[in-house]
Motif scaffolding. Structure first.
Motif, PDB file in Angstrom:
ATOM      1  N   SER A 146       0.843  -1.194   0.000  1.00 54.44           N
ATOM      2  CA  SER A 146       0.000   0.000   0.000  1.00 54.44           C
ATOM      3  C   SER A 146       0.884   1.252   0.000  1.00 54.44           C
ATOM      4  O   SER A 146       2.096   1.185   0.219  1.00 54.44           O
ATOM      5  N   GLY A 147       0.240   2.407  -0.222  1.00 58.90           N
ATOM      6  CA  GLY A 147       0.977   3.660  -0.179  1.00 58.90           C
ATOM      7  C   GLY A 147       1.658   3.886   1.164  1.00 58.90           C
ATOM      8  O   GLY A 147       2.812   4.320   1.234  1.00 58.90           O
ATOM      9  N   GLY A 148       0.941   3.577   2.247  1.00 60.92           N
ATOM     10  CA  GLY A 148       1.526   3.750   3.577  1.00 60.92           C
ATOM     11  C   GLY A 148       2.718   2.836   3.802  1.00 60.92           C
ATOM     12  O   GLY A 148       3.715   3.233   4.407  1.00 60.92           O
ATOM     13  N   LEU A 175      -1.249  10.350   1.182  1.00 59.54           N
ATOM     14  CA  LEU A 175      -1.777   9.319   2.071  1.00 59.54           C
ATOM     15  C   LEU A 175      -3.109   9.737   2.693  1.00 59.54           C
ATOM     16  O   LEU A 175      -3.373  10.928   2.884  1.00 59.54           O
ATOM     17  N   ASP A 176      -3.920   8.735   3.045  1.00 58.74           N
ATOM     18  CA  ASP A 176      -5.176   9.034   3.725  1.00 58.74           C
ATOM     19  C   ASP A 176      -4.911   9.411   5.176  1.00 58.74           C
ATOM     20  O   ASP A 176      -3.787   9.324   5.662  1.00 58.74           O
ATOM     21  N   LYS A 178      -5.721   8.117   8.108  1.00 60.41           N
ATOM     22  CA  LYS A 178      -5.258   7.066   9.029  1.00 60.41           C
ATOM     23  C   LYS A 178      -3.774   6.773   8.805  1.00 60.41           C
ATOM     24  O   LYS A 178      -2.994   6.688   9.767  1.00 60.41           O
ATOM     25  N   THR A 179      -3.378   6.661   7.545  1.00 60.87           N
ATOM     26  CA  THR A 179      -1.980   6.377   7.242  1.00 60.87           C
ATOM     27  C   THR A 179      -1.101   7.574   7.577  1.00 60.87           C
ATOM     28  O   THR A 179       0.036   7.412   8.028  1.00 60.87           O
ATOM     29  N   THR A 180      -1.623   8.777   7.364  1.00 61.40           N
ATOM     30  CA  THR A 180      -0.896   9.995   7.751  1.00 61.40           C
ATOM     31  C   THR A 180      -0.558   9.956   9.231  1.00 61.40           C
ATOM     32  O   THR A 180       0.571  10.270   9.640  1.00 61.40           O
ATOM     33  N   GLU A 181      -1.536   9.567  10.050  1.00 55.67           N
ATOM     34  CA  GLU A 181      -1.316   9.470  11.494  1.00 55.67           C
ATOM     35  C   GLU A 181      -0.210   8.464  11.810  1.00 55.67           C
ATOM     36  O   GLU A 181       0.665   8.721  12.642  1.00 55.67           O
ATOM     37  N   GLU A 182      -0.217   7.332  11.122  1.00 60.17           N
ATOM     38  CA  GLU A 182       0.801   6.302  11.360  1.00 60.17           C
ATOM     39  C   GLU A 182       2.196   6.809  10.988  1.00 60.17           C
ATOM     40  O   GLU A 182       3.167   6.574  11.717  1.00 60.17           O
TER      41      GLU A 182
END
Length: 233
Positions: A146-148, A175-176, A178-182
């Motif tokens: 995935s992108g993340g 990134l979306d 949720k992934t931004t947060e990660e």
């Protein structure tokens, strides 16, 4: 903390003369080792140009840039390449992974340029993937992630050689939420472990997550503050 970056009266001028564009217009700033910084601004503010200067991807029209006490503003291309390899770990918005290489091989790339043998660089690459939680994806190619996950590989590549500076250009731009947060949690953890992390962003929510914010407009620094208390501007 020891001084890491010292930029003095830096200009980057395109088309000098009547129609000149001052992408950077007399920028001066200092960043110490261990800081967590966002350089923020809208399109055309000069933030990407400043990133190129900090990352030794370009040289200023005039002004000085000291990185670990060395004036890199006047270096030739070969010397700049050596500085980039030794001093800076890059994280790009578009990940910049090699499509036909698996994750561990992508992470190994900067270690090859440093002349490490196959066994030590493979060990370091696997350790770096473990730090970003991707040890089980070591044999996966970018198209299988995935992108993340691809951005995590890019972060592992950036930290593998233990450079003094982690320079992240819009690292969450594709990134979306949720992934931004990660990804921000990983960058925060790297800072907490002692890394100097500099994020180039247009996003105020990202800037709220760091310790220090440097805001650009029209090639000038208009604000420089610690989150919770202004330094200057």
């Amino acid at each position: 903390m020891a001084e890491l970056i010292n930029i003095q009266n830096m200009y980057k001028i395109y088309n000098p003369g009547e129609d000149e564009v001052r992408a950077l217009d007399g920028v001066s700033l200092k960043i110490d080792e261990g800081e967590f910084v966002a350089i923020i601004g809208h399109s055309g503010s000069g933030k990407s140009t400043l990133m190129n200067m900090i990352g030794c991807l370009d040289v200023p029209t005039k002004g000085a840039y000291f990185l670990h006490g060395k004036d890199v503003a006047k270096m030739k291309d070969d010397d700049l390449a050596a500085v980039r390899n030794q001093e800076i770990g890059f994280i790009f918005q578009g990940f910049n992974l090699i499509a036909n290489l698996d994750a561990v091989a992508n992470v190994e790339l900067p270690l090859i340029y440093r002349g490490l043998g196959r066994a030590p660089r493979r060990r370091i690459a696997k350790q770096s993937l473990k730090i970003v939680g991707l040890e089980k994806r070591a044999k996966h190619k970018p198209s299988e992630m995935s992108g993340g996950q691809q951005q995590r590989v890019a972060i592992a590549r950036a930290i593998a050689a233990k450079p003094p500076v982690i320079l992240a250009d819009e690292p969450t731009g594709n990134l979306d939420s949720k992934t931004t947060e990660e990804i921000m949690e990983i960058l925060t953890e790297l800072h907490s472990a002692g890394r100097t992390v500099i994020i180039i962003t247009h996003d105020d929510e990202i800037a709220e997550r760091v310790n220090r914010v440097i805001r650009l407009k029209d090639g000038k620094i208009i604000e420089d503050y610690i989150n919770g208390g202004k330094i200057d501007g």
